[in-house]
Design an enzyme around this catalytic site. Sequence first.
Site, PDB file in Angstrom:
ATOM      1  N   CYS A 450       0.848  -1.187   0.000  1.00 26.12           N
ATOM      2  CA  CYS A 450       0.000   0.000   0.000  1.00 26.12           C
ATOM      3  C   CYS A 450       0.888   1.242   0.000  1.00 26.12           C
ATOM      4  CB  CYS A 450      -0.891   0.032   1.229  1.00 26.12           C
ATOM      5  SG  CYS A 450      -2.090  -1.283   1.225  1.00 26.12           S
ATOM      6  N   THR A 451       0.414   2.275  -0.686  1.00 23.30           N
ATOM      7  CA  THR A 451       1.165   3.514  -0.699  1.00 23.30           C
ATOM      8  C   THR A 451       1.046   4.159   0.679  1.00 23.30           C
ATOM      9  OG1 THR A 451       0.233   3.708  -2.881  1.00 23.30           O
ATOM     10  CG2 THR A 451       1.584   5.531  -2.114  1.00 23.30           C
TER      11      THR A 451
END
Length: 587
Positions: A450-451
């Site tokens: 995930c960013t």
Amino acid sequence: METFQQVDKNDLLNKHFLPHFFSDEKRLQTVLLITFADLKQHKVLYWYGVPALMPAQGKSITASKQEWWGWSGEEKALFWENLHLMRKNQGRLDPCFIATKTKCVSLAEFVSVRGENDLLFAFFDFSEKVEDLFKGPASMGWTMRNLVAYLCFHLNLGGQSVSILSFRGQQLRRWDVLTKPQEYDATLDHSIVVQIQVPTKDDYDWRFNSTQVNSPPEYRSTGWELNVRGKPGPRWMNLQPLLDPTHLAIQAADLNLKLMKWRMIPELQVEKLQSTRVLLLGAGTLGCNVARVLLGWGVRHFDFVDYGKVSYSNPVRQSLFTLEDCHDGGRPKAEAAADALRQIAADVVSRGHQLSIPMPGHAAVEEDAVDRLDQLIQECDVVYLLTDTRESRWLPTVMAAAYNKVMINAALGLDSWLVMRHGGGFGCYFCNDIVAPENSMKNRTLDQQCTVTRPGLAPIASSMAVELMVSLLHHPDGINASAPKSGLNPFSPTVDSESPLGLIPHQIRGSLVSYTMMTPTVPAFTYCTACSKSVIETYLNDKSATVLQACKDGDYLERLSGLQTFRAEAASKFEDTWDEDDVLDEE
Ligand SMILES: [Zn+2]
């Protein structure tokens, strides 16, 4: 309504114009407006008249020669200054004046310049079409007709040939804020000089040659506007749409831009932005924020590409989604984002495309993904690269380079961000890399995939990405606009650019740790795995096969671009340069 129809229109013109024209005040310009408002139907009937003295039957104003204004750049610059001076001295600006190569004076001061060479009788001409001017004096508008009549009646030039300047400067309204009047407005080059044979007083007299001896002269005026059918008649203005909320919304949405253009930046191309077709690759945090800022700039044509669905973690940061979009497994993001834009601005045209972008290192490629993406990129004017992995940026970069499209790339780290433009000989996202893109998701835990980024970062980077595009679109060279040299002092007051919005950097790198930004400029790399000539040519030659090969074969791009050979050569040079003993000494 009856009164409107029955009123003697010609009599009205004569009554409101002739006395002023011949009086001591000598008013050259008069505007008449007659209206009737139908309050029940929300319609207004109106007719404009701009009266001009009409030559008698059989007589006309003739032009012998017309050509572009032949003064040099320096003469025009001096002319600008003289015009300023005249305006300052008079405290106003008349529609007509006299210009010589050394000064500008009002018509009333004719005596002071009479007999000088290169004497021009000038009038401000706000006509749009240049070609109309060459059709002759009849198409030159009422101001010129009245100027000619003035020359006849007030300066006694009847029967003589004079030079008349149809003067076109577009920046007149900004005179009070112009700091450098000597830089003449390039639109002056559209100005035209016409040689006119000024009619005599008798040519204007409708009773001249009449049988009545000693009859007083009779003058007539003309000048009622033509209607939409090109005939003399009034026009209707329908105010009904103003009661329609959609129409009102569209009008109001661009108010801010219109004010900006009107008051601060007359060069602003609002229509160009409105018609720009934008493709957003990624409808996540960056995609949503970029779309929001684009709306503010008046952009109305959007295509979103995203493979994902809206999840419960999205709405707080991805400003186009609500909880509604998350239920039942979530709506496709591209489609939900496209729908949301139409809820915000009434005239948005938007589409969502659920599509997985083929990526090097990810062997699974959707059947028609390459063709669909290729088509979308060809159809748009600007591509935004807003995906969340490095390798998903590869194929769009290749395609945008292949079709010479403006591409704006934005990427986020934890507390730093990058916004850059591709094309124009500048480096792309992959130009700085010495390895080809590969699967960056492999061997990563979910939290690493995930960013992870500070929430304020995406809005900052998105705003920068949009502002960069808007500046670029206003530059005459577009995608090839030059970038400032690296190391330029950003606070330098001498910052100069051909774009009315200022400099157009190649890259903007910002950090939230130090709250600073840098704008480096980096040239393209000959062996780039995305934008190099060999990769582009191979792609255009056989699109699907090239992409499939790049996705399956980890070394393919490095071989194709020449990067592998380049790296091997560099390594051998390095070995030649460094003696083993030196290295040991270092240790
Ligand atoms: Zn590159």
